[in-house]
Scaffold this motif. Structure first.
Motif, PDB file in Angstrom:
ATOM      1  N   PRO A  34       0.826  -1.221   0.000  1.00  0.00           N
ATOM      2  CA  PRO A  34       0.000   0.000   0.000  1.00  0.00           C
ATOM      3  C   PRO A  34       0.851   1.257   0.000  1.00  0.00           C
ATOM      4  O   PRO A  34       2.066   1.204   0.209  1.00  0.00           O
ATOM      5  N   LYS A  35       0.216   2.380  -0.219  1.00  0.00           N
ATOM      6  CA  LYS A  35       0.865   3.674  -0.022  1.00  0.00           C
ATOM      7  C   LYS A  35       0.728   4.056   1.448  1.00  0.00           C
ATOM      8  O   LYS A  35      -0.176   3.591   2.143  1.00  0.00           O
ATOM      9  N   SER A  36       1.606   4.925   1.901  1.00  0.00           N
ATOM     10  CA  SER A  36       1.607   5.320   3.317  1.00  0.00           C
ATOM     11  C   SER A  36       0.279   5.925   3.756  1.00  0.00           C
ATOM     12  O   SER A  36      -0.136   5.770   4.905  1.00  0.00           O
ATOM     13  N   VAL A  59      -4.102  -5.413  -3.166  1.00  0.00           N
ATOM     14  CA  VAL A  59      -3.035  -4.758  -2.402  1.00  0.00           C
ATOM     15  C   VAL A  59      -3.049  -5.320  -0.991  1.00  0.00           C
ATOM     16  O   VAL A  59      -4.110  -5.423  -0.365  1.00  0.00           O
ATOM     17  N   VAL A  60      -1.878  -5.691  -0.478  1.00  0.00           N
ATOM     18  CA  VAL A  60      -1.834  -6.243   0.878  1.00  0.00           C
ATOM     19  C   VAL A  60      -1.860  -5.095   1.880  1.00  0.00           C
ATOM     20  O   VAL A  60      -1.000  -4.215   1.867  1.00  0.00           O
ATOM     21  N   GLN A  61      -2.869  -5.099   2.748  1.00  0.00           N
ATOM     22  CA  GLN A  61      -3.069  -4.001   3.697  1.00  0.00           C
ATOM     23  C   GLN A  61      -2.784  -4.407   5.143  1.00  0.00           C
ATOM     24  O   GLN A  61      -2.603  -3.542   6.006  1.00  0.00           O
ATOM     25  N   GLY A  62      -2.770  -5.701   5.427  1.00  0.00           N
ATOM     26  CA  GLY A  62      -2.580  -6.133   6.810  1.00  0.00           C
ATOM     27  C   GLY A  62      -1.816  -7.432   6.910  1.00  0.00           C
ATOM     28  O   GLY A  62      -1.685  -8.186   5.931  1.00  0.00           O
ATOM     29  N   ILE A  63      -1.305  -7.698   8.107  1.00  0.00           N
ATOM     30  CA  ILE A  63      -0.611  -8.952   8.424  1.00  0.00           C
ATOM     31  C   ILE A  63      -1.330  -9.598   9.599  1.00  0.00           C
ATOM     32  O   ILE A  63      -1.545  -8.953  10.630  1.00  0.00           O
ATOM     33  N   SER A  69       1.068   1.966   7.673  1.00  0.00           N
ATOM     34  CA  SER A  69       1.727   2.765   8.714  1.00  0.00           C
ATOM     35  C   SER A  69       3.231   2.510   8.776  1.00  0.00           C
ATOM     36  O   SER A  69       3.978   3.301   9.363  1.00  0.00           O
ATOM     37  N   PHE A  70       3.671   1.407   8.174  1.00  0.00           N
ATOM     38  CA  PHE A  70       5.083   1.021   8.263  1.00  0.00           C
ATOM     39  C   PHE A  70       5.827   1.204   6.939  1.00  0.00           C
ATOM     40  O   PHE A  70       6.977   0.778   6.824  1.00  0.00           O
TER      41      PHE A  70
END
Length: 249
Positions: free
Chosen positions: A131-133, A211-215, A234-235
Motif C-alpha cells: 500500500p501507499k503510506s 493490495v496487501v493491507q494487513g498482516i 503505517s510502516f
C-alpha cells in the motif's frame, strides 16, 4: 494448516441458536501466487508454521512473532504436501524485525525475510503490491485472507484456504485488547459471522483490491472476534528503508 478458527468448536459447544457458522473455502489453485508457507525452527522444539507473502523476488514479509533461528520458505504451493515443479523451497539468510516489536504487547508485529536466492516468478509465484503510506482501510470494508492454519474443526488442511473478513470499528478491539492501537493495527472479523484466522495463519496477508493491507497478528485467547492485524501502510517508510538494506550486495 489453515484458517477459520471459529470460536473454537472445542471451547464453545455447537448450537444452531447462534446462527449459521460460516466457513472459509479452499482457494482456487494459485489464485494467491504471492503466498509463502513458513517453517520456523528453534533448537529443542517442534517446527512452528506461519504464513507470509512475497513482496520482492527475494524478500518475504510476515509477522515478527514468526521469527526463529532457522526459517525455510515455500513458494508456489497449493497443497503443501505436493512435490511439483511449481513449488520453490528457499532458506532465509537474514531477518529484520521491527525494532519496536514487543511480544508482550504484540505491537509492531512485522518482519522482513531475505531469501537465499531470488524466486523464479511464474503463474504460481508472484509478488504482491504494497500500500501507499496514506492508504486507510476503513470499517465495513471486506478483504481476503489466505493460509494453511487450523480449520474450525481443528483439523489441518494440506490445501490453501481463504476467507473474506470485514474490517471493524477500532472500539471493538480496544475493548478486547488493552494494547490495541488503531494507527498501526487493523480490527478485523465480524463477530456475527464467526469467520476468523487461526494460529498458523499468523504472518499471512490481508488483501484488499489486490493490495496487501494487513498482516495476521493476534487473536483473543477465548477465540472471540474481532482479531488484530498489523496495518502495513503505517510502516511503509520503514519497509522501504529495510528493503533497500536487504537488497544491497
Amino acid at each position: 494448516m489453515l484458517l477459520l478458527l471459529l470460536l473454537l468448536v472445542a471451547v464453545l459447544p455447537f448450537s444452531t441458536e447462534g446462527g449459521k457458522i460460516f466457513w472459509g473455502t479452499e482457494a482456487k489453485r494459485h489464485s494467491h501466487p504471492y503466498m509463502a508457507f513458513l517453517e520456523i525452527y528453534e533448537s529443542g522444539s517442534h517446527p512452528k508454521k506461519c504464513g507470509g507473502f512475497l513482496v520482492k523476488k527475494d524478500i518475504v514479509m510476515t509477522a515478527a512473532h514468526c521469527n526463529g533461528s532457522e526459517i525455510n520458505v515455500t513458494l508456489g504451493a497449493h497443497n503443501i504436501k505436493d512435490r511439483n515443479n511449481n513449488i520453490q523451497r528457499i532458506p532465509v539468510v537474514k531477518t529484520i524485525v521491527h525494532k519496536g516489536y514487543s511480544h508482550a504487547k504484540m505491537v509492531n508485529d512485522i518482519m522482513l525475510l531475505k531469501l537465499k536466492h531470488k524466486a523464479q516468478l511464474s503463474n504460481a509465484v508472484k509478488t504482491i503490491d504494497l500500500p501507499k503510506s496514506q492508504d486507510r482501510v476503513k470499517p465495513g470494508q471486506v478483504c481476503t485472507v489466505a493460509g494453511w492454519g487450523p480449520l474450525a474443526n481443528c483439523t489441518l488442511p494440506n490445501t490453501l484456504q481463504e476467507v473474506k473478513l470485514e474490517v471493524q470499528k477500532s472500539q471493538k478491539c480496544r475493548e478486547m485488547y488493552k494494547n490495541y492501537n488503531d494507527s498501526i493495527q487493523l480490527c478485523v472479523g465480524n463477530p456475527k459471522e464467526k469467520k476468523a484466522t487461526a494460529e498458523s495463519d499468523s504472518g499471512g496477508p490481508f488483501v484488499c483490491h489486490s493490495v496487501v493491507q494487513g498482516i495476521v497478528s493476534q487473536h483473543h485467547c477465548t477465540g472471540d472476534l474481532p482479531e488484530v492485524y498489523t496495518r502495513i501502510s503505517s510502516f511503509m517508510p520503514w519497509i522501504q528503508k529495510m528493503i533497500k538494506i536487504l537488497q544491497q550486495p
